[in-house]
Design a protein around this motif. Structure first.
Motif, short mmCIF file in Angstrom:
data_model
loop_
_atom_site.label_atom_id
_atom_site.label_comp_id
_atom_site.label_asym_id
_atom_site.label_seq_id
_atom_site.Cartn_x
_atom_site.Cartn_y
_atom_site.Cartn_z
N LEU A 369 0.94 -1.13 -0.13
CA LEU A 369 0.18 0.04 0.10
C LEU A 369 0.95 1.28 -0.09
N PHE A 370 1.90 1.16 0.76
CA PHE A 370 2.76 2.49 1.00
C PHE A 370 3.43 2.78 -0.46
N ASP A 371 3.97 1.73 -1.20
CA ASP A 371 4.56 1.95 -2.12
C ASP A 371 3.83 2.39 -3.51
N LYS A 372 2.34 1.81 -3.51
CA LYS A 372 2.05 1.78 -4.81
C LYS A 372 0.83 3.01 -4.74
N THR A 373 0.33 3.31 -3.56
CA THR A 373 -0.74 4.32 -3.29
C THR A 373 -0.52 5.49 -2.48
N GLN A 374 0.92 5.52 -1.57
CA GLN A 374 0.80 6.63 -0.57
C GLN A 374 1.88 7.66 -1.10
N ILE A 375 1.61 9.05 -0.81
CA ILE A 375 2.32 10.09 -1.22
C ILE A 375 2.83 10.82 -0.03
N ASN A 376 3.89 11.14 0.34
CA ASN A 376 4.36 11.92 1.55
C ASN A 376 3.81 13.19 1.47
N GLY A 377 2.83 13.76 2.13
CA GLY A 377 2.21 15.07 2.05
C GLY A 377 1.16 15.22 2.71
N SER A 378 0.44 16.66 2.56
CA SER A 378 -0.99 16.95 3.04
C SER A 378 -1.78 17.87 2.11
N PHE A 379 -3.01 17.78 2.15
CA PHE A 379 -3.76 18.65 1.28
C PHE A 379 -3.88 19.95 1.98
N PHE A 380 -3.23 20.33 3.06
CA PHE A 380 -3.43 21.74 3.72
C PHE A 380 -2.23 22.15 4.32
N THR A 381 -1.05 21.44 4.61
CA THR A 381 0.08 22.10 4.77
C THR A 381 1.30 21.73 4.04
N ARG A 382 2.35 22.42 3.89
CA ARG A 382 3.43 22.07 3.11
C ARG A 382 3.18 21.70 1.69
N LEU A 383 2.30 22.56 1.08
CA LEU A 383 2.09 22.37 -0.10
C LEU A 383 3.09 22.02 -1.20
N ASP A 384 4.24 22.84 -1.14
CA ASP A 384 5.39 22.86 -2.06
C ASP A 384 5.95 21.34 -2.08
N ILE A 385 6.02 20.78 -0.90
CA ILE A 385 6.62 19.53 -0.61
C ILE A 385 5.79 18.28 -1.23
N THR A 386 4.51 18.60 -0.85
CA THR A 386 3.40 17.70 -1.36
C THR A 386 3.35 17.74 -2.84
N CYS A 387 3.09 18.93 -3.43
CA CYS A 387 2.90 18.82 -4.81
C CYS A 387 4.03 18.27 -5.69
N ALA A 388 5.53 18.62 -5.05
CA ALA A 388 6.64 18.05 -5.85
C ALA A 388 6.43 16.36 -5.67
N ASN A 389 5.99 16.15 -4.59
CA ASN A 389 5.93 14.41 -4.42
C ASN A 389 4.92 14.09 -5.44
N VAL A 390 3.81 14.54 -5.43
CA VAL A 390 2.71 13.91 -6.18
C VAL A 390 3.22 14.05 -7.80
N LEU A 391 3.72 14.89 -8.18
CA LEU A 391 4.54 15.13 -9.65
C LEU A 391 5.51 13.96 -9.72
N THR A 392 6.30 13.87 -8.98
CA THR A 392 7.13 12.76 -9.06
C THR A 392 6.49 11.38 -9.03
N PHE A 393 5.67 11.06 -8.30
CA PHE A 393 4.62 9.88 -8.00
C PHE A 393 4.07 9.59 -9.35
N TYR A 394 3.42 10.80 -10.14
CA TYR A 394 2.55 10.63 -11.26
C TYR A 394 3.41 10.28 -12.31
N GLU A 395 4.61 10.89 -12.37
CA GLU A 395 5.47 10.30 -13.59
C GLU A 395 6.16 8.95 -13.27
N GLN A 396 6.37 8.64 -12.30
CA GLN A 396 6.85 7.19 -11.88
C GLN A 396 6.02 6.23 -12.21
#
Length: 423
Positions: A369-396
């Protein structure tokens, strides 16, 4: 190389989708956003923003045309059970467009979930015993801590609902998935804060007793938000009250005499519902008032080692309890309801014969579950880190295979849908 086109529908209350779209645009994508109300408009941000003001009945045809005209390869959204998102799913599937669903993290804290096709009970993640057996486990921990989110949630929600209110005439035909009055919503949030303070001392006493005289003598019931999609679409219960009544009746008849039932209210539902009277009257009628406790805020990790078992419809409290080797009985449909993880016996049997947790299998499940579906981040705080992690996750995870986009004849797509109910 032609730009890749992606579309954002409704996201979390706040600027998360706006910031995510900006990052995708900066990274060479062409971003699109459909807004359905003034709150969406307030937080909108994309290369192309379009307001959908038509009736819900025409949404599927509009989306079909938009996806084709703009060669959209992926659609991002939060929650797959909202009307506009339920309606979008079969359209995306028919066209071969990726349907990517965000949700709060399965393995909290510090994570959010992103899956293709759906989340929770709609997940298509391979979780059979055979699939889990091949997983090499590892530590599942997020690199960055996200911190508390309540202050940001409150601020973002207030701005969203007021913006929606002021633009209500423009979006008069919009249908929301829950209450949509800013004054009413604000009053309920204030009531929630008041109740948190009101019950703090009582909850502290309950928690102390759970770690002392009630240790290894209580079962905990994790209640859920009354209008959560988990209740509405992933269970057979018509209400949280119906779930409470079934659990208390079963416990009264089959729970060992020395045990106690602790029902814990959901923190995000504190200002909306209160089940004290229902629980009290039912327990009195069944003669078990001395064996039933109703509370609101508990520090769950500190009490798991004292708990005999957890009963839930499908709350994310389930995986947390399993991590602590606490037997869990799922009463709805949940991604983690797997033999060897959760108890597969009946609720009546659970009180005395709860099946132990296979902790090795849980760690395999957690790792997958952690490897396939989870992204380090939050919808409400530290959005810079979260968005960067989402982009990386999406492309990978999602750009390894190219989507197949089919061109359909111009025709209504109502036949793709299951007579959605507009609430």
């Amino acid at each position: 190389m032609n730009s890749r086109h992606i579309l954002f529908l409704q996201g979390p209350l706040g600027p998360f989708f706006r910031e995510l779209a900006a990052l995708f645009s900066h990274s060479g994508y062409t971003t699109h956003r459909v807004v359905f109300n003034g709150g969406d408009q307030f937080y909108a941000g994309a290369d192309h923003v379009v307001a959908y003001t038509n009736s819900p009945d025409h949404w599927a045809d509009f989306l079909l045309d938009y996806l084709q005209r703009h060669s959209i390869e992926s659609v991002f959204l939060l929650g797959d059970c909202r009307f506009y998102h339920r309606t979008a799913k079969p359209v995306c599937e028919r066209l071969g467009v990726r349907f990517l669903v965000f949700e709060e993290g399965y393995l909290r804290p510090d994570t959010i979930t992103l899956e293709e096709h759906g989340v929770n009970a709609f997940s298509q993640l391979a979780l059979s015993l055979e699939d889990l057996a091949g997983v090499n486990t590892h530590a599942c921990s997020s690199k960055a801590a996200m911190g508390g989110t309540m202050a940001a949630r409150t601020r973002f929600a207030a701005a969203y609902y007021w913006a929606a209110w002021f633009a209500r005439r423009r979006f008069a035909r919009y249908c929301h998935h829950r209450a949509f009055q800013p004054v009413v919503e604000g009053a309920k949030w204030l009531r929630g804060f008041a109740r948190k303070g009101l019950y703090r001392f009582q909850d502290q006493k309950v928690e102390q007793s759970m770690r002392a005289e009630l240790s290894q003598r209580f079962f905990m019931v994790a209640l859920q938000v009354h209008d959560d999609s988990q209740m509405l679409y992933h269970s057979s219960y018509g209400s949280v009250t119906a779930f409470i009544e079934e659990v208390i009746h079963s416990f009264a008849s089959y729970g060992p005499e020395q045990t106690v039932l602790v029902l814990k209210h959901h923190p995000m539902d504190r200002g909306y519902t209160h089940y004290g009277r229902v629980i009290r009257e039912l327990a009195e009628r069944l003669g078990i008032s001395h064996r039933v406790i109703y509370c609101h805020d508990l520090r769950l990790p500190s009490i798991y080692s004292h708990c005999l078992g957890v009963v839930t419809v499908n709350s994310t409290v389930g995986p947390s309890a399993l991590l602590h080797k606490i037997p869990v009985k799922v009463m709805g449909r949940a991604i983690y309801d797997i033999p060897g993880l959760t108890s597969q016996c009946t609720l009546n049997d659970f009180w005395q014969y709860a099946e132990p947790v296979d902790i090795d299998r849980f760690h395999q499940f957690q790792t997958l579950l952690f490897d396939k579906t989870q992204i380090n981040g939050s919808f409400f705080t530290r959005l810079d880190i979260t968005c960067a992690n989402v982009l990386t996750f999406y492309e990978q995870h999602f750009l390894r295979r190219a989507p197949v986009v089919l061109l359909l004849d111009e025709q209504p797509v109502d036949h793709l849908l299951d007579e959605p109910q507009v609430a």
